[in-house]
Design a protein around this motif. Structure first.
Motif, short mmCIF file in Angstrom:
data_model
loop_
_atom_site.label_atom_id
_atom_site.label_comp_id
_atom_site.label_asym_id
_atom_site.label_seq_id
_atom_site.Cartn_x
_atom_site.Cartn_y
_atom_site.Cartn_z
N VAL A 19 38.33 59.45 50.63
CA VAL A 19 37.64 59.15 51.89
C VAL A 19 37.89 60.28 52.88
N ASP A 20 38.16 61.46 52.34
CA ASP A 20 38.45 62.64 53.15
C ASP A 20 37.99 63.86 52.35
N ASP A 21 37.99 65.01 52.99
CA ASP A 21 37.50 66.25 52.38
C ASP A 21 38.52 66.80 51.38
N ILE A 22 38.11 66.92 50.13
CA ILE A 22 39.03 67.39 49.09
C ILE A 22 39.49 68.82 49.33
N ALA A 23 38.74 69.59 50.12
CA ALA A 23 39.15 70.97 50.42
C ALA A 23 40.49 70.99 51.15
N LYS A 24 40.76 69.97 51.95
CA LYS A 24 42.05 69.88 52.64
C LYS A 24 43.18 69.74 51.64
N LEU A 25 42.99 68.91 50.62
CA LEU A 25 44.01 68.73 49.58
C LEU A 25 44.17 70.00 48.77
N ALA A 26 43.04 70.62 48.42
CA ALA A 26 43.08 71.85 47.62
C ALA A 26 43.79 72.99 48.34
N ALA A 27 43.78 72.95 49.67
CA ALA A 27 44.39 74.02 50.47
C ALA A 27 45.90 73.83 50.63
N THR A 28 46.48 72.83 49.99
CA THR A 28 47.92 72.60 50.09
C THR A 28 48.69 73.85 49.69
N PRO A 29 49.57 74.36 50.56
CA PRO A 29 50.36 75.53 50.19
C PRO A 29 51.41 75.16 49.14
N LEU A 30 51.43 75.90 48.04
CA LEU A 30 52.37 75.61 46.97
C LEU A 30 53.69 76.37 47.10
N GLY A 31 53.69 77.43 47.90
CA GLY A 31 54.91 78.23 47.99
C GLY A 31 55.29 78.77 46.62
N ASP A 32 56.53 78.53 46.20
CA ASP A 32 56.99 78.98 44.89
C ASP A 32 56.86 77.88 43.83
N SER A 33 56.25 76.76 44.19
CA SER A 33 56.16 75.62 43.28
C SER A 33 54.97 75.75 42.33
N ILE A 34 55.06 75.04 41.22
CA ILE A 34 53.99 75.02 40.23
C ILE A 34 52.94 73.98 40.59
N LEU A 35 53.38 72.90 41.22
CA LEU A 35 52.44 71.85 41.59
C LEU A 35 52.87 71.18 42.88
N ALA A 36 51.91 70.46 43.47
CA ALA A 36 52.14 69.72 44.71
C ALA A 36 51.62 68.30 44.54
N ALA A 37 52.32 67.34 45.12
CA ALA A 37 51.92 65.94 45.06
C ALA A 37 52.72 65.17 46.09
N PRO A 38 52.23 64.02 46.55
CA PRO A 38 53.03 63.19 47.44
C PRO A 38 54.29 62.69 46.72
N GLU A 39 55.44 62.80 47.39
CA GLU A 39 56.70 62.32 46.83
C GLU A 39 57.08 60.99 47.48
N TYR A 40 57.76 60.15 46.70
CA TYR A 40 58.20 58.84 47.19
C TYR A 40 59.70 58.72 46.93
N CYS A 41 60.47 59.25 47.88
CA CYS A 41 61.92 59.34 47.69
C CYS A 41 62.63 58.02 47.92
N ASN A 42 61.92 57.02 48.45
CA ASN A 42 62.53 55.70 48.62
C ASN A 42 62.46 54.87 47.34
N ALA A 43 61.66 55.31 46.38
CA ALA A 43 61.56 54.60 45.10
C ALA A 43 62.84 54.80 44.30
N ASP A 44 63.19 53.81 43.50
CA ASP A 44 64.38 53.88 42.65
C ASP A 44 64.09 54.81 41.48
N PHE A 45 64.51 56.04 41.59
CA PHE A 45 64.20 57.05 40.58
C PHE A 45 64.84 56.71 39.23
#
Length: 348
Positions: free
Chosen positions: A176-202
């Motif tokens: 429900v938003d422009d995918i170009a915004k997601l595609a423009a996510t800066p990766l820095g030195d990382s291989i991939l980007a995704a939302p993280e959920y650090c409150n979940a029981d890993f």
């Protein structure tokens, strides 16, 4: 007489086998043609050149989107594609890359997409099931064991080498938003980007066998691992290829065949390789879990905060619940993107 009966039984069995095989490669539904969407005047131009192998090579203004495609989830895929185009400021700058199973009717899947989206810029690639089928261990839900579910681990070798950055999307979501915004996510030195959920029981994503082994549990010793959902990712395929990350994932899958270290399909190998090393993405880009858990599929609410992408990960899918007339409240947000043609449609 006995031999005649036996022959008839064999013929019936053969017929049933052919029918079952055909069912997995056909599409029983028909879909409407989607409206065509055009770039806004502010959109940057994309320059296209032809490489030596006649594949198109696009500049950084192009958004590459990768999805898997199969008959079972085609209805969800159609809705996802429509939502991406409808909310994009520059839909003509998007190239879709669809990956199909080698056991599917790829020509039919391609024709289905082309019929509903005749203007769409897309490519279709066949993924050989045999590449990964020998590495798959049974998980808590049969749908998670499908070879195509593992294709995301092989995108770097499936897609052309000129495609370096891609947004991977599951088929059970809508934007429900422009995918170009997601595609423009800066990766820095990382291989991939995704939302993280650090409150979940890993810890729940791996078995006691894994955590009780010092050599295995030390995998996360030098990082702070958090759960992330692999249904929405921004991936640097160039760095993936250079780092041979498919091999790293396969090594964990091979270990899983020898000793049970996880239960949940293709997700844990991604966590083992990447958790604690990915670039962050705002949670608005994966409001996941709307399909409920992997056992009962109960209705879920949205996570707090703004929403750019709704994801029906989990056991239940919105189109199944809508057809059964037992929808969850949030399934109404998926319905406007459904291109399924009613059985008694007067459209010709």
């Amino acid at each position: 007489m006995f031999h005649l009966i036996l022959l008839l039984l064999l013929l019936l069995l053969h017929s049933a086998t052919i029918t079952a095989a055909t069912t997995t490669t056909t599409i029983s539904q028909q879909f409407k043609e989607a409206p065509q969407f055009y770039n806004s005047p502010e959109c940057p131009l994309t320059t296209t050149t032809i490489t030596k192998n006649n594949s198109s090579n696009n500049n950084s203004n192009t958004v590459h989107v990768a999805m898997t495609l199969d008959a079972a989830y085609i209805r969800g895929s159609m809705a996802a594609i429509l939502s991406v185009l409808q909310h994009s400021s520059c839909p003509e700058n998007i190239i879709f890359h669809f990956v199909t199973s080698s056991s599917s009717n790829t020509s039919l899947l391609r024709a289905t997409i082309a019929t509903s989206f005749p203007y769409l810029n897309f490519h279709v690639y066949r993924f050989m099931d045999s590449i990964v089928s020998g590495l798959i261990s049974t998980s808590i839900r049969a749908a998670l064991d499908c070879p195509l579910n593992y294709a995301r681990s092989y995108l770097a070798s499936i897609l052309p080498v000129h495609v370096n950055k891609v947004v991977y999307l599951d088929s059970d979501l809508v934007l429900v938003d422009d995918i170009a915004k997601l595609a423009a996510t800066p990766l820095g030195d990382s291989i991939l980007a995704a939302p993280e959920y650090c409150n979940a029981d890993f810890a729940i994503y791996f078995t006691p066998t894994f955590w009780s082994s010092p050599s295995l549990s030390s995998t996360f010793a030098d990082r702070k691992p958090c759960y992330f959902n692999t249904g929405v990712m921004v991936m640097d395929l160039g760095r993936w290829r250079a780092g041979e990350y498919t091999t790293k994932i396969e090594e964990w899958m091979e270990l899983q065949k020898r000793m049970r270290i996880y239960e949940l399909g293709s997700l844990p190998p991604f966590l083992l390789v990447f958790a604690g090393k990915i670039a962050p993405v705002d949670h608005r880009w994966n409001q996941h879990g709307l399909g409920g858990d992997n056992y009962r599929g109960l209705c879920r609410d949205l996570h707090p905060g703004p929403v750019s992408l709704l994801h029906w990960s989990g056991k239940s899918k919105p189109w199944v619940r809508l057809d059964a007339e037992r929808p969850c409240p949030l399934d109404a947000l998926w319905a406007p993107y459904d291109l399924l043609m009613p059985p008694f449609s007067f459209d010709s």
